[in-house]
Design a protein around this motif. Structure first.
Motif, PDB file in Angstrom:
ATOM      1  N   LEU A  24      -2.089 -17.657  17.458  1.00 36.10           N
ATOM      2  CA  LEU A  24      -1.274 -18.843  17.231  1.00 36.10           C
ATOM      3  C   LEU A  24      -0.259 -18.651  16.105  1.00 36.10           C
ATOM      4  O   LEU A  24       0.821 -19.241  16.135  1.00 36.10           O
ATOM      5  N   GLN A  25      -0.589 -17.821  15.131  1.00 33.83           N
ATOM      6  CA  GLN A  25       0.342 -17.584  14.025  1.00 33.83           C
ATOM      7  C   GLN A  25       1.617 -16.895  14.529  1.00 33.83           C
ATOM      8  O   GLN A  25       2.719 -17.253  14.119  1.00 33.83           O
ATOM      9  N   VAL A  26       1.450 -15.921  15.413  1.00 30.75           N
ATOM     10  CA  VAL A  26       2.608 -15.223  15.971  1.00 30.75           C
ATOM     11  C   VAL A  26       3.414 -16.181  16.851  1.00 30.75           C
ATOM     12  O   VAL A  26       4.649 -16.173  16.822  1.00 30.75           O
ATOM     13  N   LEU A  27       2.722 -17.039  17.608  1.00 32.60           N
ATOM     14  CA  LEU A  27       3.411 -18.045  18.419  1.00 32.60           C
ATOM     15  C   LEU A  27       4.205 -18.990  17.521  1.00 32.60           C
ATOM     16  O   LEU A  27       5.359 -19.298  17.797  1.00 32.60           O
ATOM     17  N   ASP A  28       3.599 -19.420  16.431  1.00 30.66           N
ATOM     18  CA  ASP A  28       4.281 -20.299  15.484  1.00 30.66           C
ATOM     19  C   ASP A  28       5.522 -19.623  14.911  1.00 30.66           C
ATOM     20  O   ASP A  28       6.587 -20.237  14.805  1.00 30.66           O
ATOM     21  N   GLN A  29       5.421 -18.335  14.580  1.00 28.89           N
ATOM     22  CA  GLN A  29       6.574 -17.597  14.054  1.00 28.89           C
ATOM     23  C   GLN A  29       7.703 -17.526  15.087  1.00 28.89           C
ATOM     24  O   GLN A  29       8.880 -17.701  14.757  1.00 28.89           O
ATOM     25  N   ALA A  30       7.325 -17.288  16.350  1.00 24.93           N
ATOM     26  CA  ALA A  30       8.327 -17.226  17.422  1.00 24.93           C
ATOM     27  C   ALA A  30       9.000 -18.587  17.594  1.00 24.93           C
ATOM     28  O   ALA A  30      10.220 -18.667  17.785  1.00 24.93           O
TER      29      ALA A  30
END
Length: 158
Positions: A112-118
């Motif tokens: 989810l952190q990578v999704l949030d960054q995207a």
């Protein structure tokens, strides 16, 4: 309709009034704020810039789409109000999480952190995206119930 949501400060050293947001439309007991509309229009511009390179054409299409976005916001608010009246969407969190997991799996996003960054690179965030997904799911369920409720079931006569 243009109102403002404001907070009056009482005290000797406090300013008279601080405007928090403007109301661009009233939708029964709910409102569409200028901040909501501005966010939708910002996302519209991002989407259009990805599709249209000619600046003149971009502005033309953007102007055409602006009014439609406000109309879509109003329609969504109405549908969400109707869904709330019918009790639709109360237990939707598991479906939202399942959708996010499928989205990450399909796009090779590890967490989810990578999704949030995207999402932040696109000018959004995970919390906002999660709420948008939830609202879309609620509207879809409402539309399905309303459509299927009007289709007569045909049974073969014996």
């Amino acid at each position: 309709i243009r109102d403002s949501i404001s907070v009056a400060s009482f005290g000797q050293d406090a300013p008279d009034e601080v405007i928090l947001d403007e109301i661009v439309a009233r939708v029964n007991q709910d409102v569409v704020t200028k901040t909501e509309l501005d966010e939708e229009l910002r996302l519209l511009q991002i989407d259009l810039r990805a599709e249209i390179r000619d600046e003149g054409r971009l502005q033309e299409v953007y102007e055409q789409q602006k009014r439609l976005r406000l109309q879509e916001l109003i329609e969504t608010k109405l549908m969400l109000q109707k869904a709330e009246d019918l009790g639709i969407g109360v237990e939707m969190e598991r479906d939202v999480e399942r959708y996010l997991q499928n989205l990450m799996d399909e796009n090779g996003i590890p967490n989810l952190q990578v999704l949030d960054q995207a999402l932040q690179q696109r000018g959004s965030n995970l919390q906002s995206f999660r709420e948008t997904v939830r609202e879309r799911m609620i509207v879809d369920v409402l539309q399905q119930q309303m459509v299927y409720a009007r289709i007569p079931l045909l049974s073969p006569e014996i």
